[in-house]
Design a protein around this motif. Structure first.
Motif, PDB file in Angstrom:
ATOM      1  N   TYR A 157       0.827  -1.206   0.000  1.00  0.00           N
ATOM      2  CA  TYR A 157       0.000   0.000   0.000  1.00  0.00           C
ATOM      3  C   TYR A 157       0.865   1.261   0.000  1.00  0.00           C
ATOM      4  O   TYR A 157       0.535   2.256  -0.657  1.00  0.00           O
ATOM      5  CB  TYR A 157      -0.925   0.008   1.211  1.00  0.00           C
ATOM      6  CG  TYR A 157      -2.044  -1.001   1.137  1.00  0.00           C
ATOM      7  CD1 TYR A 157      -2.724  -1.238  -0.054  1.00  0.00           C
ATOM      8  CD2 TYR A 157      -2.436  -1.727   2.262  1.00  0.00           C
ATOM      9  CE1 TYR A 157      -3.757  -2.164  -0.125  1.00  0.00           C
ATOM     10  CE2 TYR A 157      -3.464  -2.654   2.201  1.00  0.00           C
ATOM     11  CZ  TYR A 157      -4.116  -2.869   1.006  1.00  0.00           C
ATOM     12  OH  TYR A 157      -5.137  -3.788   0.950  1.00  0.00           O
ATOM     13  N   ARG A 160       2.355   1.738  -3.482  1.00  0.00           N
ATOM     14  CA  ARG A 160       1.314   2.205  -4.393  1.00  0.00           C
ATOM     15  C   ARG A 160       0.967   3.673  -4.125  1.00  0.00           C
ATOM     16  O   ARG A 160       0.705   4.441  -5.044  1.00  0.00           O
ATOM     17  CB  ARG A 160       0.056   1.333  -4.268  1.00  0.00           C
ATOM     18  CG  ARG A 160       0.181  -0.019  -4.957  1.00  0.00           C
ATOM     19  CD  ARG A 160      -1.123  -0.796  -4.886  1.00  0.00           C
ATOM     20  NE  ARG A 160      -1.057  -2.012  -5.689  1.00  0.00           N
ATOM     21  CZ  ARG A 160      -1.336  -2.084  -6.980  1.00  0.00           C
ATOM     22  NH1 ARG A 160      -1.712  -0.977  -7.622  1.00  0.00           N
ATOM     23  NH2 ARG A 160      -1.250  -3.210  -7.645  1.00  0.00           N
ATOM     24  N   SER A 164       1.363   6.456  -6.915  1.00  0.00           N
ATOM     25  CA  SER A 164       0.193   7.189  -7.390  1.00  0.00           C
ATOM     26  C   SER A 164       0.255   8.674  -7.050  1.00  0.00           C
ATOM     27  O   SER A 164      -0.406   9.492  -7.698  1.00  0.00           O
ATOM     28  CB  SER A 164      -1.081   6.588  -6.793  1.00  0.00           C
ATOM     29  OG  SER A 164      -1.076   6.686  -5.379  1.00  0.00           O
ATOM     30  N   GLN A 319      -4.347   6.860   1.311  1.00  0.00           N
ATOM     31  CA  GLN A 319      -5.014   7.441   0.152  1.00  0.00           C
ATOM     32  C   GLN A 319      -5.519   8.844   0.460  1.00  0.00           C
ATOM     33  O   GLN A 319      -5.575   9.700  -0.414  1.00  0.00           O
ATOM     34  CB  GLN A 319      -6.180   6.548  -0.278  1.00  0.00           C
ATOM     35  CG  GLN A 319      -6.723   6.902  -1.660  1.00  0.00           C
ATOM     36  CD  GLN A 319      -7.643   5.839  -2.208  1.00  0.00           C
ATOM     37  OE1 GLN A 319      -7.797   4.779  -1.618  1.00  0.00           O
ATOM     38  NE2 GLN A 319      -8.254   6.125  -3.330  1.00  0.00           N
ATOM     39  N   TYR A 478      -8.683  -0.003  -8.931  1.00  0.00           N
ATOM     40  CA  TYR A 478      -8.282  -0.626  -7.662  1.00  0.00           C
ATOM     41  C   TYR A 478      -8.569  -2.119  -7.586  1.00  0.00           C
ATOM     42  O   TYR A 478      -8.324  -2.741  -6.555  1.00  0.00           O
ATOM     43  CB  TYR A 478      -8.907   0.095  -6.463  1.00  0.00           C
ATOM     44  CG  TYR A 478     -10.405   0.051  -6.349  1.00  0.00           C
ATOM     45  CD1 TYR A 478     -11.061  -1.009  -5.756  1.00  0.00           C
ATOM     46  CD2 TYR A 478     -11.177   1.110  -6.800  1.00  0.00           C
ATOM     47  CE1 TYR A 478     -12.432  -1.037  -5.627  1.00  0.00           C
ATOM     48  CE2 TYR A 478     -12.551   1.103  -6.682  1.00  0.00           C
ATOM     49  CZ  TYR A 478     -13.174   0.028  -6.080  1.00  0.00           C
ATOM     50  OH  TYR A 478     -14.541   0.023  -5.959  1.00  0.00           O
ATOM     51  N   GLN A 479      -9.081  -2.716  -8.634  1.00  0.00           N
ATOM     52  CA  GLN A 479      -9.221  -4.175  -8.672  1.00  0.00           C
ATOM     53  C   GLN A 479      -9.258  -4.610 -10.123  1.00  0.00           C
ATOM     54  O   GLN A 479      -9.719  -3.886 -10.995  1.00  0.00           O
ATOM     55  CB  GLN A 479     -10.474  -4.621  -7.930  1.00  0.00           C
ATOM     56  CG  GLN A 479     -11.785  -4.011  -8.438  1.00  0.00           C
ATOM     57  CD  GLN A 479     -12.390  -4.753  -9.596  1.00  0.00           C
ATOM     58  OE1 GLN A 479     -12.194  -5.950  -9.702  1.00  0.00           O
ATOM     59  NE2 GLN A 479     -13.112  -4.060 -10.456  1.00  0.00           N
ATOM     60  N   GLY A 497      -9.278   4.865  -8.205  1.00  0.00           N
ATOM     61  CA  GLY A 497      -8.318   4.072  -7.430  1.00  0.00           C
ATOM     62  C   GLY A 497      -6.902   4.507  -7.757  1.00  0.00           C
ATOM     63  O   GLY A 497      -6.668   5.435  -8.527  1.00  0.00           O
ATOM     64  N   ARG A 498      -5.940   3.797  -7.187  1.00  0.00           N
ATOM     65  CA  ARG A 498      -4.537   4.194  -7.360  1.00  0.00           C
ATOM     66  C   ARG A 498      -3.960   3.786  -8.711  1.00  0.00           C
ATOM     67  O   ARG A 498      -3.068   4.446  -9.235  1.00  0.00           O
ATOM     68  CB  ARG A 498      -3.682   3.577  -6.249  1.00  0.00           C
ATOM     69  CG  ARG A 498      -3.985   4.104  -4.866  1.00  0.00           C
ATOM     70  CD  ARG A 498      -2.976   3.547  -3.862  1.00  0.00           C
ATOM     71  NE  ARG A 498      -3.325   3.911  -2.506  1.00  0.00           N
ATOM     72  CZ  ARG A 498      -4.135   3.210  -1.730  1.00  0.00           C
ATOM     73  NH1 ARG A 498      -4.674   2.108  -2.202  1.00  0.00           N
ATOM     74  NH2 ARG A 498      -4.409   3.602  -0.500  1.00  0.00           N
TER      75      ARG A 498
END
Length: 534
Positions: A157, A160, A164, A319, A478-479, A497-498
């Motif tokens: 995380y 990322r 990002s 985030q 994100y997925q 998402g990232r």
């Protein structure tokens, strides 16, 4: 043994084996009830014997071959029939060991702890420990691996977050080259739009779209996909809002890459009269928000160092530190009625979306007096993405939230929204938004912690018209569970998402849906080494 029943069901003969004389011969009386009873009784006992045999065989397979057939049957049917009771074979000591809390000081290092299930099984087979020792070994291994998994997840995380939050050198290169072009090339400083097209900017017979972005490459994809898939590109007006520092690169790009016959307007925030008239609530809120966040969070290092919170909670806090959530571009949509006082209806697009269909039918939707046309995010086949309710974003342990809202109420999505500005002007939505921003700051960000959607959910509460999910597919950032086929069937796809499609951490199977709208032979793209695959 053989069983013979006469056709008339009046005689039943039992032979010990083939070729021998009758062993038993029973003559059934003429009463109809008697021979039927005997016949059904024989069938019942035949079934019962087979049933007992199967249960006994199953018990033998399970290793419990010491019980009698009737006992096994009783165990299967339960205590109410034959008096047997199912009892756990797991020693109580195992539960006691596993339920004991693990103290930090008692945790062992990795030395001597099996690293895999195969190692654990081999060690247990070799040592043949008692139940308590077995439980202790198992608990040590699971605890160690659980902690190692947690650490790895948090590191993922963090990486990322760093990836990002940073500006890739290719995007930085593109902005610098375009800014330089803007300073030396008059064709890169064209008025956008041309003077004869300016009246269309306030003409409500056109389809008006708004894009707020400081990312030139992302804005170019949104604009290209929008115009390319429009059935009436000559009726499309795209209003691009950017910051002062990115105005020159943005103007240069769209001056040198016109999307005729669509009309493109590029304006910096300081070009809007509304921003020059006294106090701007959104700017004041942003300044306070940045100050509070810097004090409250303690930076990414402090967040990652937390040994108590779950990795997903840490991911959410990281985030929240993303520059995007402190960007004016992310807050600007709440002031659309003031920014476009002459427009009646418009579609607002985030810069991480790709348009894949003609969006003009959105203007035909009857909003029933509502302000915000949006896709709900609590219903859908993808339970990971489409399972969001107000409790997913707001802190319902805070009394200010719990007494005003329903935690199970469905949430909706930003990214592709159609706004009825006339209906908006008859409400106090913008004032409500700023009020709750202030309340969250006063409570040390305890009402919510992430982004502009939570205050948006509050401000637009009761003013949302639900539209078909076809118009907005979320979660591509994100997925990676979304298939390419499913994504291609949506009207607008959103890389929220990232894992943004312009970053190296983008999902490789989904990134081509974005890159297809880039011309990699363009001299600016090529000189900055922006490629189709990361």
């Amino acid at each position: 043994m053989q069983l013979h029943i006469s056709p008339s069901l009046r005689h039943v003969t039992v032979l010990p084996a083939k070729g021998f004389r009758e062993f038993i011969k029973v003559k059934i009386g003429s009463r109809r009830l008697s021979y039927r009873m005997l016949f059904y009784s024989l069938l019942f006992f035949t079934f019962l014997l087979r049933f007992v045999f199967v249960l006994t065989a199953v018990d033998s397979i399970d290793g419990e071959n010491k019980c009698s057939s009737i006992g096994c049957l009783g165990k299967r049917l339960g205590p109410r029939i034959l008096g047997r009771r199912l009892e756990s074979k797991i020693p109580e000591v195992i539960y006691q060991v596993l339920e004991e809390p693990v103290e930090k000081k008692d945790q062992k290092s990795g030395d001597g702890i099996p690293q895999t299930l195969a190692e654990f099984v081999a060690e247990v087979k070799n040592e043949r420990p008692d139940a308590k020792t077995f439980a202790i070994k198992l608990k040590s291994m699971v605890t160690f691996l659980e902690e190692r998994t947690r650490t790895a997840k948090i590191q993922e995380y963090l990486y990322r977050h760093v990836a990002s939050s940073s500006i890739p050198k290719q995007l930085h290169c593109l902005e610098l080259k375009l800014a330089n072009e803007h300073s030396i090339n008059a064709n890169a400083r064209l008025q956008l739009p041309l003077a004869e097209l300016v009246p269309a900017l306030v003409d409500n017979s056109f389809f008006h779209f708004v894009l707020a972005s400081d990312n030139v490459l992302a804005a170019s994809v949104v604009a290209s996909s929008l115009v390319h898939n429009s059935l009436h590109p000559e009726k499309v007006v795209l209003h691009i809002i950017t910051e002062g520092k990115t105005y020159a690169p943005m103007q240069a790009w769209f001056s040198l890459h016109p999307l005729t016959p669509a009309i493109i307007e590029v304006k910096a925030l300081h070009h809007f009269d509304w921003f020059t008239k006294g106090k701007v609530p959104v700017l004041e809120a942003m300044e306070k928000d940045q100050k509070v966040r810097s004090q409250f969070r303690g930076g990414s290092s402090a967040i990652v160092a937390n040994n108590i919170e779950k990795p997903k909670v840490i991911a959410a806090k990281l985030q929240a530190l993303s520059p995007k959530y402190n960007s004016l571009m992310n807050h600007i949509r709440i002031n659309l009625p003031e920014l476009f006082p002459s427009l009646e209806k418009l579609v607002f697009l985030d810069d991480d979306v790709v348009v894949q269909t003609d969006l003009s039918p959105l203007w035909d939707i009857d909003m029933n007096g509502k302000v915000n046309g949006a896709v709900e995010t609590c219903r859908g086949d993808d339970k990971y993405v489409m399972s969001k309710r107000l409790k997913s974003y707001l802190n319902f342990s805070h009394p200010l939230i719990s007494k005003n809202f329903d935690p199970n109420e469905c949430a909706w999505a930003y990214g592709m929204n159609i706004f009825d500005l006339e209906a908006w002007r008859r409400t106090n939505i913008s004032q409500t938004y700023h009020y709750w921003i202030e309340e969250n700051l006063k409570s040390d960000l305890s009402l919510w912690q992430l982004g502009t959607l939570p205050p948006g959910l509050i401000a637009f509460h009761g003013h949302v018209h639900v539209i078909n999910p076809f118009w907005h597919m979320l979660g591509l950032g994100y997925q990676d569970n979304t298939t390419v086929a499913d994504a291609e069937s949506a009207g607008v796809i959103h890389f929220n998402g990232r894992a943004k499609p312009w970053l190296d951490i983008a999902f490789p199977q989904l990134r081509p849906l974005w890159t297809k709208y880039l011309n990699f032979s363009d001299r600016f793209i090529k000189s900055c080494h922006i490629r189709a695959s990361s």
